[in-house]
Design an enzyme around this catalytic site. Structure first.
Site, PDB file in Angstrom:
ATOM      1  N   THR A 262     -17.641 -23.855 -27.112  1.00 42.58           N
ATOM      2  CA  THR A 262     -17.842 -23.374 -25.743  1.00 42.58           C
ATOM      3  C   THR A 262     -17.343 -24.336 -24.672  1.00 42.58           C
ATOM      4  O   THR A 262     -17.009 -23.911 -23.570  1.00 42.58           O
ATOM      5  CB  THR A 262     -19.331 -23.083 -25.488  1.00 42.58           C
ATOM      6  OG1 THR A 262     -20.097 -24.284 -25.705  1.00 42.58           O
ATOM      7  CG2 THR A 262     -19.838 -21.985 -26.397  1.00 42.58           C
ATOM      8  N   ASP A 263     -17.266 -25.638 -24.969  1.00 39.32           N
ATOM      9  CA  ASP A 263     -16.983 -26.614 -23.913  1.00 39.32           C
ATOM     10  C   ASP A 263     -15.629 -26.388 -23.251  1.00 39.32           C
ATOM     11  O   ASP A 263     -15.492 -26.572 -22.037  1.00 39.32           O
ATOM     12  CB  ASP A 263     -17.061 -28.040 -24.467  1.00 39.32           C
ATOM     13  CG  ASP A 263     -18.491 -28.483 -24.700  1.00 39.32           C
ATOM     14  OD1 ASP A 263     -19.419 -27.779 -24.252  1.00 39.32           O
ATOM     15  OD2 ASP A 263     -18.683 -29.543 -25.328  1.00 39.32           O
TER      16      ASP A 263
ATOM     17  N   ARG B  44      -9.648 -29.904  -5.468  1.00 40.70           N
ATOM     18  CA  ARG B  44     -10.911 -29.174  -5.253  1.00 40.70           C
ATOM     19  C   ARG B  44     -11.486 -29.594  -3.899  1.00 40.70           C
ATOM     20  O   ARG B  44     -11.913 -30.730  -3.714  1.00 40.70           O
ATOM     21  CB  ARG B  44     -11.884 -29.450  -6.390  1.00 40.70           C
ATOM     22  CG  ARG B  44     -11.313 -29.064  -7.759  1.00 40.70           C
ATOM     23  CD  ARG B  44     -12.287 -29.332  -8.887  1.00 40.70           C
ATOM     24  NE  ARG B  44     -13.446 -28.451  -8.808  1.00 40.70           N
ATOM     25  CZ  ARG B  44     -14.703 -28.854  -8.770  1.00 40.70           C
ATOM     26  NH1 ARG B  44     -14.993 -30.157  -8.781  1.00 40.70           N
ATOM     27  NH2 ARG B  44     -15.688 -27.993  -8.708  1.00 40.70           N
TER      28      ARG B  44
ATOM     29  N   ASP C  59     -13.367 -29.770 -32.869  1.00 43.91           N
ATOM     30  CA  ASP C  59     -14.387 -29.878 -31.833  1.00 43.91           C
ATOM     31  C   ASP C  59     -13.722 -29.468 -30.523  1.00 43.91           C
ATOM     32  O   ASP C  59     -12.639 -29.950 -30.190  1.00 43.91           O
ATOM     33  CB  ASP C  59     -14.886 -31.320 -31.742  1.00 43.91           C
ATOM     34  CG  ASP C  59     -16.040 -31.476 -30.761  1.00 43.91           C
ATOM     35  OD1 ASP C  59     -15.881 -31.089 -29.591  1.00 43.91           O
ATOM     36  OD2 ASP C  59     -17.093 -32.006 -31.157  1.00 43.91           O
TER      37      ASP C  59
ATOM     38  N   THR D 282     -15.817 -19.123 -16.531  1.00 44.17           N
ATOM     39  CA  THR D 282     -16.121 -20.547 -16.539  1.00 44.17           C
ATOM     40  C   THR D 282     -17.472 -20.755 -17.216  1.00 44.17           C
ATOM     41  O   THR D 282     -18.342 -19.875 -17.171  1.00 44.17           O
ATOM     42  CB  THR D 282     -16.124 -21.110 -15.101  1.00 44.17           C
ATOM     43  OG1 THR D 282     -16.135 -22.531 -15.134  1.00 44.17           O
ATOM     44  CG2 THR D 282     -17.321 -20.625 -14.303  1.00 44.17           C
TER      45      THR D 282
ATOM     46  N   THR E  35     -11.505 -24.098  -4.170  1.00 39.41           N
ATOM     47  CA  THR E  35     -12.795 -24.512  -3.651  1.00 39.41           C
ATOM     48  C   THR E  35     -13.691 -25.105  -4.737  1.00 39.41           C
ATOM     49  O   THR E  35     -13.603 -24.708  -5.908  1.00 39.41           O
ATOM     50  CB  THR E  35     -13.522 -23.335  -2.978  1.00 39.41           C
ATOM     51  OG1 THR E  35     -14.827 -23.754  -2.556  1.00 39.41           O
ATOM     52  CG2 THR E  35     -13.668 -22.148  -3.916  1.00 39.41           C
ATOM     53  N   GLN E  36     -14.554 -26.020  -4.335  1.00 42.45           N
ATOM     54  CA  GLN E  36     -15.558 -26.553  -5.241  1.00 42.45           C
ATOM     55  C   GLN E  36     -16.706 -25.567  -5.455  1.00 42.45           C
ATOM     56  O   GLN E  36     -17.529 -25.752  -6.360  1.00 42.45           O
ATOM     57  CB  GLN E  36     -16.126 -27.864  -4.682  1.00 42.45           C
ATOM     58  CG  GLN E  36     -15.094 -28.976  -4.573  1.00 42.45           C
ATOM     59  CD  GLN E  36     -15.661 -30.251  -3.976  1.00 42.45           C
ATOM     60  OE1 GLN E  36     -16.843 -30.562  -4.143  1.00 42.45           O
ATOM     61  NE2 GLN E  36     -14.825 -30.999  -3.259  1.00 42.45           N
ATOM     62  N   CYS E  37     -16.784 -24.521  -4.636  1.00 43.90           N
ATOM     63  CA  CYS E  37     -17.847 -23.529  -4.771  1.00 43.90           C
ATOM     64  C   CYS E  37     -17.623 -22.684  -6.023  1.00 43.90           C
ATOM     65  O   CYS E  37     -16.493 -22.432  -6.436  1.00 43.90           O
ATOM     66  CB  CYS E  37     -17.887 -22.621  -3.550  1.00 43.90           C
ATOM     67  SG  CYS E  37     -18.220 -23.489  -2.004  1.00 43.90           S
TER      68      CYS E  37
ATOM     69  N   THR F  10     -19.538 -24.608 -32.498  1.00 45.47           N
ATOM     70  CA  THR F  10     -20.914 -24.550 -32.981  1.00 45.47           C
ATOM     71  C   THR F  10     -21.161 -23.371 -33.902  1.00 45.47           C
ATOM     72  O   THR F  10     -21.938 -23.464 -34.856  1.00 45.47           O
ATOM     73  CB  THR F  10     -21.879 -24.474 -31.779  1.00 45.47           C
ATOM     74  OG1 THR F  10     -21.717 -25.652 -30.982  1.00 45.47           O
ATOM     75  CG2 THR F  10     -23.325 -24.377 -32.231  1.00 45.47           C
TER      76      THR F  10
END
Length: 345
Positions: free
Chosen positions: A90-91, A247, A58, A167, A278-280, A14
């Site tokens: 950023t993605d 995860r 992209d 992240t 972990t998913q946390c 971007t």
């Protein structure tokens, strides 16, 4: 000794987009031309050269072949610059930052990834501050000439984050990235406050060693209530599969289903490396804390500690590309190679 120059590598994203007046859609601009129109560049106290990918990428299309291309560019210019700033969408920025941290072994110079949520030529853009501060950090050095931050990092919205700890957390706000399990390496306000106790120190007696290969025979597997046996069996019996990032719940827990443990144990017995994260958003895996995690450990699943999913994938692909020894890879996944996990977490 410092050269007084920084190389700016524009891959896409971007930050280098402009709005087409006919379609109102964002399209890539000639970034070399764009920075020539920015008066702020005249006040930067270091020389800045720009390298632009022939076709801007992209970030959704980023892949390991393009990571290898970025490594080639850095290696080809390594001795001529104090540091490198990579402009990136950023993605997938956290994936690229994680991958580069392993592909640039014993990195002795800053590699700072940044971008923006608004194009740099828009009035309210966050791109100018992100870009200019990234250049300043990439050129910063101690009195003895060694760099302040010889790491792969992400700089965004006033925070310098270790690349393999970051992240993306926000698709709209300017604070697009965070590092939940490690504080920022630097906080940026009126001054840049470096937290030297957190910054890695390479061995300056050894050269930086680049790596170009990544093995993509991996998959991310997320547990959820009601997950079906047939689906898991199909996934884990894929003939080319070599690594799994699983995860799990909370501190590394899974449903205590006999069929699940049997499938996982059979996969590890075939040499598939399965990593438990972990998913946390924050906190580590502690597989001995509850019986669900203990059963996973008995099935041959290993702890990912406090790794992000982006980092676990990149590290696994890196190790699988350089070894066919599953036990060796499991051992390496359980030790920090470049500050990506905390063992006592």
């Amino acid at each position: 000794m410092p050269t007084g120059r920084v190389l700016l590598i524009y891959t896409g994203g971007t930050i280098g987009m402009g709005r087409n007046p006919d379609t109102d859609a964002l399209e890539p601009l000639d970034f070399n031309h764009l920075i020539q129109q920015m008066p702020e560049f005249g006040g930067i106290p270091v020389g800045v050269d720009a390298y632009q990918f022939p076709e801007p990428i992209d970030s959704s299309d980023m892949n390991p072949q393009l990571w290898a291309r970025i490594v080639e560019i850095i290696v080809g210019h390594y001795d001529r610059y104090d540091g490198f700033v990579i402009l990136h969408g950023t993605d997938t920025m956290a994936f690229t930052a994680s991958a580069l941290s392993f592909m640039l072994e014993n990195l002795t110079k800053p590699v700072i990834l940044t971008g923006s949520q608004l194009p740099i030529n828009q009035l309210r853009t966050d791109g100018k501050e992100n870009l200019i501060t990234s250049i300043e950090i990439a050129a910063a050095h101690h009195a003895d000439g060694t760099p302040r931050v010889p790491e792969v990092c992400i700089y965004f919205s006033g925070k310098l984050l270790r690349g393999n700890r970051a992240t993306k957390i926000n698709s709209e706000g300017f604070n697009a990235f965070d590092s939940f399990n490690l504080p920022p390496l630097a906080d940026v306000g009126v001054n840049i406050i470096y937290h030297d106790d957190l910054i890695l120190r390479p061995d300056y007696e050894r050269p930086m060693t680049p790596h170009f290969a990544m093995n993509t025979d991996v998959v991310v597997f997320t547990l959820f209530p009601g997950i079906q046996e047939e689906t898991v069996r199909y996934l884990l019996t894929s003939p080319d599969l070599r690594g799994v990032v699983m995860r799990t719940y909370g501190s590394g827990n899974a449903p205590q289903l006999p069929w699940l443990m049997e499938v996982l144990a059979a996969a590890t017995a075939r040499g598939i490396v399965i990593i438990n994260i972990t998913q946390c958003a924050a906190g580590p895996v502690q597989m001995a804390r509850y019986s669900g995690g203990f059963l996973l450990k008995n099935a041959g699943v290993i702890s990912g500690y406090d790794s992000t999913v982006e980092c676990a994938i990149a590290k696994l692909m890196h190790l699988l590309a350089h070894s066919n020894d599953a036990e060796f890879i499991r051992q390496q996944m359980c030790r920090p190679l470049c500050g990506e996990i905390t063992l006592n977490a």
